[in-house]
Design a protein around this motif. Structure first.
Motif, PDB file in Angstrom:
ATOM      1  N   ASN A  30       0.806  -1.225   0.000  1.00 44.14           N
ATOM      2  CA  ASN A  30       0.000   0.000   0.000  1.00 44.14           C
ATOM      3  C   ASN A  30       0.837   1.273   0.000  1.00 44.14           C
ATOM      4  OD1 ASN A  30      -2.489  -1.282  -0.134  1.00 44.14           O
ATOM      5  ND2 ASN A  30      -2.686  -1.429   2.086  1.00 44.14           N
ATOM      6  N   ARG A  31       2.132   1.151  -0.274  1.00 41.92           N
ATOM      7  CA  ARG A  31       2.966   2.342  -0.441  1.00 41.92           C
ATOM      8  C   ARG A  31       3.001   2.702  -1.918  1.00 41.92           C
ATOM      9  NH1 ARG A  31       6.383   2.536   4.176  1.00 41.92           N
ATOM     10  NH2 ARG A  31       7.077   4.580   3.427  1.00 41.92           N
ATOM     11  N   VAL A  32       3.701   3.795  -2.238  1.00 42.76           N
ATOM     12  CA  VAL A  32       3.802   4.252  -3.627  1.00 42.76           C
ATOM     13  C   VAL A  32       5.267   4.219  -4.038  1.00 42.76           C
ATOM     14  CG1 VAL A  32       3.352   6.114  -5.255  1.00 42.76           C
ATOM     15  CG2 VAL A  32       1.784   5.717  -3.349  1.00 42.76           C
ATOM     16  N   LEU A  33       5.536   3.572  -5.150  1.00 42.30           N
ATOM     17  CA  LEU A  33       6.905   3.397  -5.626  1.00 42.30           C
ATOM     18  C   LEU A  33       7.514   4.746  -5.995  1.00 42.30           C
ATOM     19  CD1 LEU A  33       8.723   0.922  -6.096  1.00 42.30           C
ATOM     20  CD2 LEU A  33       7.969   0.953  -8.477  1.00 42.30           C
ATOM     21  N   ALA A  34       8.737   4.994  -5.493  1.00 43.54           N
ATOM     22  CA  ALA A  34       9.426   6.251  -5.761  1.00 43.54           C
ATOM     23  C   ALA A  34      10.467   6.123  -6.873  1.00 43.54           C
ATOM     24  CB  ALA A  34      10.101   6.767  -4.491  1.00 43.54           C
ATOM     25  N   ARG A  35      10.941   4.904  -7.141  1.00 40.37           N
ATOM     26  CA  ARG A  35      11.917   4.670  -8.211  1.00 40.37           C
ATOM     27  C   ARG A  35      11.481   3.451  -9.021  1.00 40.37           C
ATOM     28  NH1 ARG A  35      17.750   5.122  -4.980  1.00 40.37           N
ATOM     29  NH2 ARG A  35      17.364   7.176  -3.998  1.00 40.37           N
ATOM     30  N   ASP A  36      11.824   3.468 -10.292  1.00 41.84           N
ATOM     31  CA  ASP A  36      11.507   2.318 -11.144  1.00 41.84           C
ATOM     32  C   ASP A  36      12.161   1.052 -10.599  1.00 41.84           C
ATOM     33  OD1 ASP A  36      10.239   4.119 -12.781  1.00 41.84           O
ATOM     34  OD2 ASP A  36      11.705   4.010 -14.408  1.00 41.84           O
ATOM     35  N   VAL A  37      11.504  -0.071 -10.820  1.00 39.33           N
ATOM     36  CA  VAL A  37      12.064  -1.381 -10.484  1.00 39.33           C
ATOM     37  C   VAL A  37      12.443  -2.070 -11.783  1.00 39.33           C
ATOM     38  CG1 VAL A  37      11.593  -3.653  -9.496  1.00 39.33           C
ATOM     39  CG2 VAL A  37      10.716  -1.597  -8.375  1.00 39.33           C
ATOM     40  N   THR A  38      13.706  -2.448 -11.901  1.00 37.88           N
ATOM     41  CA  THR A  38      14.205  -3.132 -13.088  1.00 37.88           C
ATOM     42  C   THR A  38      14.284  -4.631 -12.821  1.00 37.88           C
ATOM     43  OG1 THR A  38      15.508  -1.204 -13.722  1.00 37.88           O
ATOM     44  CG2 THR A  38      16.124  -3.303 -14.708  1.00 37.88           C
ATOM     45  N   ALA A  39      13.856  -5.397 -13.783  1.00 40.99           N
ATOM     46  CA  ALA A  39      13.861  -6.853 -13.632  1.00 40.99           C
ATOM     47  C   ALA A  39      15.298  -7.370 -13.617  1.00 40.99           C
ATOM     48  CB  ALA A  39      13.076  -7.499 -14.765  1.00 40.99           C
TER      49      ALA A  39
END
Length: 402
Positions: A30-39
């Motif tokens: 339930n948080r909001v992503l601040a940076r992209d997540v790379t696979a």
């Protein structure tokens, strides 16, 4: 008189984007992503079977029925898979690595299921029941973009591509304060003229629902000096850091004993205005000792509607939500309604299958009716009445009673 949009802009400007922090994957719900997540890995990471069955060469099983020896077993998780020898099959489980040389998986339902020599009774199309490496996402690709709310599916994806922690926006710390000498704690015997304090429970829950953390400050009487002393002592926080927002309810109307208006008005850093809306006309916004402050009216429905219209989208925008507003939908009125000229009306309603019915009247004290609503019916300022069957815009509010 200020428009709804003008006051929304004022409140939004008080709350800048919150800083990012790194948290463990399990704490990011339930948080909001601040940076992209790379696979870090591809999904799937290797060619594997989509069915329980037999890995085979399609060219060797086209003349069904056909009987072929079962050369090996491949359970899910096996790491030493051998190539498929010509003229054989290998029994394989869902998710298990495909042996080199196989180009089809025959579901067990199309066979006699034996483990020594299997009879294949029907042939699926060439290439059937295979999951190819990287067909979901390639290694190095962006799996989740900044601004994404992290629900169950998003956390599952983050884990699947190898993330152990995530950078998210820090949750806003909101100090919630209700005022009024007539307020007492729920459960306390009431004296004549007293009422149970409910706004802090309502607003704290609304803050949490929006993604923030709320700390309820015990209401203070209608005394300006005591009010200012109490507020200033609390704005620095209690070990969890200073407040990002002070949210008050009550004490902002035009009458006497309006403690919030009297106390903050003298500071010169909080502006009190009338907004062209109903309920929730009296509003205030500014800063106290550098901390953003939003003052809401005291009637519970006015307080709730004001939070939904002004505070919730500002909090969610500060959290980095790409779409901070509630979902909206067109709906057909089941009965006629009236609305005051020059004010945007937010009526409580029940939305179901494209239709909406009004719940209770427009009164800002009707808390029981608010609890039964699942939407707000937004009536524009230039509309004074609408017939049954008219189209309206509804704001879908979550957490309503079903």
């Amino acid at each position: 008189m200020r428009t709804v949009e003008e006051h929304q802009a004022v409140v939004a400007a008080l709350l800048p984007a919150l800083p990012a922090e790194e948290v463990a994957l399990g704490a990011a719900h339930n948080r909001v992503l601040a940076r992209d997540v790379t696979a870090q890995v591809a999904l799937p990471g290797f060619d594997n079977s989509a069915m329980d069955g037999y890995a085979a060469r399609w060219s060797e099983i086209t003349g069904t029925p056909v009987r072929l020896p079962v050369a090996d077993d491949i359970p899910a998780g096996r790491t030493d898979v051998r190539p498929l020898a010509p003229g054989t099959v290998q029994r394989i489980m869902t998710g298990a690595p495909l042996p080199p040389g196989a180009d089809v998986v025959v579901p067990v339902e199309l066979t006699d299921g034996r483990t020594d020599v299997v009879e294949i009774r029907d042939v699926p199309a060439a290439g059937s029941h295979l999951r190819h490496a990287g067909e979901d996402i390639a290694a190095g690709a962006v799996a989740l973009t900044a601004g994404t709310p992290l629900g169950a599916a998003q956390l599952g994806l983050a884990a699947a591509v190898g993330a152990r922690s995530l950078w998210v926006r820090r949750r806003p710390r909101v100090l919630v304060l209700s005022t009024g000498s007539e307020l007492v704690d729920p459960g306390t015997p009431l004296l004549p003229g007293q009422i149970y304090e409910s706004n802090s429970a309502l607003l704290a829950a609304a803050v949490e629902d929006a993604g923030g953390t709320a700390r309820r400050l015990h209401f203070v009487p209608d005394d300006v000096d005591q009010f200012l002393t109490t507020v200033r002592a609390e704005l620095g926080g209690r070990g969890d850091g200073p407040a990002d927002l002070l949210l008050t309810s009550g004490g902002v109307s035009a009458g006497a004993y309006e403690v919030v208006k009297d106390a903050f008005g003298d500071l010169g850093t909080v502006e009190f205005v009338k907004v062209a809306m109903q309920p929730g006309g009296p509003q205030g916004a500014g800063t106290v000792d550098g901390v953003p402050v939003v003052t809401l009216p005291g009637n519970p429905v006015s307080s709730f509607v004001s939070f939904e219209v002004f505070v919730r989208p500002a909090l969610r925008r500060a959290l980095g939500h790409a779409a901070p507003g509630r979902l909206r939908a067109p709906a057909t009125l089941t009965a006629p309604l009236r609305s005051p000229a020059g004010k945007r009306q937010f009526l409580r309603g029940r939305y179901d299958a494209g239709q909406v019915s009004q719940v209770g009247g427009p009164g800002s004290h009707l808390v029981a009716h608010l609890a039964r609503a699942n939407c707000l019916v937004a009536v524009p300022e230039d509309v004074t009445e609408l017939p049954a069957g008219a189209q309206v815009d509804v704001v879908l509010i979550e957490g309503a009673l079903q």
